[in-house]
Scaffold this motif. Structure first.
Motif, short mmCIF file in Angstrom:
data_model
loop_
_atom_site.label_atom_id
_atom_site.label_comp_id
_atom_site.label_asym_id
_atom_site.label_seq_id
_atom_site.Cartn_x
_atom_site.Cartn_y
_atom_site.Cartn_z
N ALA A 1 0.89 -1.12 -0.01
CA ALA A 1 -0.03 -0.08 -0.08
C ALA A 1 0.97 1.06 -0.13
CB ALA A 1 -0.94 0.04 1.33
N THR A 2 1.91 1.22 0.63
CA THR A 2 2.88 2.25 0.81
C THR A 2 3.27 2.70 -0.79
OG1 THR A 2 3.68 1.74 2.80
CG2 THR A 2 5.19 3.07 1.55
N GLN A 3 3.49 1.70 -1.77
CA GLN A 3 3.93 1.91 -3.00
C GLN A 3 2.65 2.21 -3.76
OE1 GLN A 3 6.95 -0.93 -4.06
NE2 GLN A 3 6.49 -1.74 -1.94
N GLY A 4 1.53 2.08 -3.19
CA GLY A 4 0.40 1.96 -4.33
C GLY A 4 0.33 0.95 -5.12
N TRP B 1 -1.77 -1.62 -5.49
CA TRP B 1 -3.06 -2.04 -4.89
C TRP B 1 -3.28 -3.54 -5.31
CZ3 TRP B 1 -4.48 0.42 -0.78
CH2 TRP B 1 -3.93 1.79 -0.54
#
Lengths: 119, 481
Positions: B195-198, B200
């Motif tokens: 999630a930190t890096q997107g 998803w």
């Protein structure tokens, strides 16, 4: 490699189009070096189709030098075909104007989920 | 009465301390007898509380209960107080008393909890990290919780690649040594990292079919489904329920829910940009610039097709410019084509896009071949290097052997992801022999049966996927040992 072909293209660095003459290239280089020397903010960055990039004197000197070589210049001309205008580049991409097409990262995820100190 | 109380407290502490020592390393199964010990432990706890309640007035009882809290309820105390405070050593020792949550591997669970506390420090302390590494090195055998702890320690150093590799490997270990809490927390970290890096889609992939999943991970998975426009994405009300199910103290801000509601549905990001019918070179560059900014499989295919058209028409222009500028050597079209192929392959590799699925001839085929050759030779070189080391009898500490295995497994997975089953079949034989040798050595001579067991399980899964029946049969036999 090819990202730098666009982002660090000598034509974009010098803010010239690929049909610039050798004299225009030399003049643009001299002018930008003078502007950078006195710290003019306008010279500190240049536009590219991938967005604005920071500019320094070494980059300007390298750009002028690259364009003096005819073979290397031809390759740079090819990669500088696009106008250094981000809107022109993105107009083909659905959702480029306003709405989001890519999910955003969540930089606070680690802290929010208990894996780092909460701010 | 006081004598009886002391006896019960002594019994409770003794039960707790028993099993704090190193787990029996000679078997891939955990220390064993866990439920008996847990039952006795809780019986002793209840008796202590009852006796204190009978013997002491209310005020003294409250004080005594608070003082005994870390012993009576070690895990809630650790989870709610010690870990958030980042007290690594206190967390480690308190977690070793947690006979319920870390029933199968208390020493490993304590190391994992300590590493978790380290991540909660504003600046992870090198001294605490070294102290935990020494505790892990002292363990007679590397357990999944130790591996998870090493993963969190890697994360505290900023080495996220290693952290991912170690935490993703935890489900490969035998269930009988892997505490459900470990599976859950490892998944939580991986979900938070994605999630930190997107990433998803990766969040959805990680949580799909997970048996041990926390309320936080379920919430983030729901958000991820909304963000990518998954057909099973929860509605607003369901998302709100998922959010409310997360315990209050651990509940993320409402910003997360807002994130789920403000993204375009899927398909938009994946849709290849339309060609504008203008100058082929300009179109190719526009699509290429868009791809650099927003990589997607559709964008990659569209950019490759546009470059193909542009390169077809580029030769006359190159000749004309060479003449005008007096470039005697000229610029070979093939050099430009090779650079573009390389660049498309690099984008596909960086984004984890499968060239096997995307390839439709032309530039993408060339990019795929280039990428496949690079990966095949990298995997083969790594496997040969490992085999040479094993042949020379140069053995590493268990944690480093795990690191070598997982590094090779990662190269292998990346190769398979981009090249498909064709690459899987080609490289499986290359990695099977050295990894099987390593697994057997760890089992037979190093007392690292848990690690060996996980490696064997990985080899079995891959042997079946590659259709290598002999290797699968061998690994099935090894797994039964």
């Amino acid at each position: 490699m090819s990202r730098s072909r666009i982002a660090e293209n000598p034509f974009y660095v010098l803010e010239l189009r690929p049909d610039a003459t050798a004299a225009e290239i030399e003049r643009a280089g001299q002018k930008l070096l003078a502007m950078l020397e006195i710290g003019l903010e306008a010279a500190a960055s240049y536009p590219t189709p991938l967005g604005g990039m920071p500019r320094d004197p070494d980059q300007v000197r390298r750009a002028v030098d690259e364009l003096r070589d005819p073979e290397r210049r031809i390759v740079h001309e090819l990669w500088a075909t696009l106008q250094p205008d981000i809107e022109a580049t993105l107009q083909l991409v659905p959702g480029a104007h306003g709405e989001r097409t890519e999910p955003d990262p969540w930089p606070g995820a680690m802290a929010a989920l208990g894996w780092g100190r909460r701010r | 009465m006081i004598g009886l109380l002391l006896l019960i407290v002594g019994l409770a502490v003794a039960l707790s301390i028993r099993g704090i020592g190193p787990p029996r390393a000679s078997t891939p199964v955990g220390p064993g007898g866990g439920w008996v010990r847990v039952t006795l432990w809780w019986t002793a706890n209840v008796l202590v509380i009852l006796l204190l309640g009978v013997m002491l007035p209310l005020r003294l009882f409250t004080i005594a209960a608070l003082l005994l809290l870390p012993i009576l309820l070690p895990w809630p105390f650790t989870r709610a107080l010690l870990i958030p405070l980042g007290w690594v050593r206190a967390t480690y020792h308190a977690a070793r008393l947690s006979s319920l949550e870390w029933r199968r591997d208390r020493a490993g669970g304590a190391a994992f909890s300590g590493a978790w506390a380290l991540l909660r420090q504003p600046e992870p302390s090198a001294a605490d990290r070294g102290w935990l590494q020494a505790r892990i090195a002292d363990a007679p055998a590397l357990s999944p919780a130790h591996l998870g702890a090493l993963g969190l320690l890697a994360a505290s150093r900023g080495d996220l690649e290693e952290a991912r590799a170690f935490l993703e490997a935890i489900p490969l270990f035998d269930d009988r040594i892997t505490d459900p809490l470990l599976l859950q927390r490892a998944l939580d970290w991986l979900v938070a990292d994605a999630a930190t890096q997107g990433r998803w889609a990766r969040v959805i992939e990680l949580t799909r079919g997970a048996t041990e999943i926390s309320a936080e991970a379920l919430l983030v998975a729901g958000v991820a489904q909304r963000v990518v426009g998954h057909p099973d994405a929860p509605g607003d009300a369901q998302l709100q329920i998922l959010w409310e199910r997360v315990p209050l103290l651990r509940r993320p801000d409402r910003e997360l829910l807002a994130r789920a509601g403000c993204n375009a549905p899927s398909g938009v990001a994946e849709a290849p940009p339309a060609a504008d019918g203008g100058d082929p070179l300009e179109t190719a560059l526009k699509l290429y610039a868009s791809l650099l900014e927003r990589p997607s499989p559709g964008g990659l295919a569209a950019a490759a097709a546009a470059w193909e058209r542009a390169l077809d028409e580029l030769q006359p222009w190159l000749h004309a410019r060479a003449e005008q500028l007096g470039a005697r050597r000229g610029v070979p079209l093939e050099a430009i084509r090779a650079e573009i192929e390389q660049s498309l392959a690099a984008i596909a590799e960086a984004q984890g896009l499968s060239l096997a699925e995307l390839s439709r001839g032309g530039l993408l085929s060339a990019a795929r071949d280039r990428l496949r050759e690079d990966r095949l030779s990298t995997i083969e070189l790594a496997a040969e290097g490992l085999q040479r080391r094993l042949d020379a009898g140069r053995w590493l500490p268990a944690a480093d052997e795990a690191r070598e295995w997982l590094a090779l497994a990662r190269l292998y997975s990346e190769g398979v992801r981009s090249g498909g089953d064709e690459v899987r079949r080609l490289v499986f034989r290359a990695v099977h022999h050295p990894l099987c040798t390593l697994s057997v050595e760890l089992f037979n001579h190093r007392g690292e049966r848990w690690l060996s067991n996980a490696m064997t399980r990985w080899l079995l899964i891959e042997a079946r996927a590659a259709g290598d029946l002999r290797a699968a049969e061998l690994q099935e036999r090894n797994l039964r040992l």
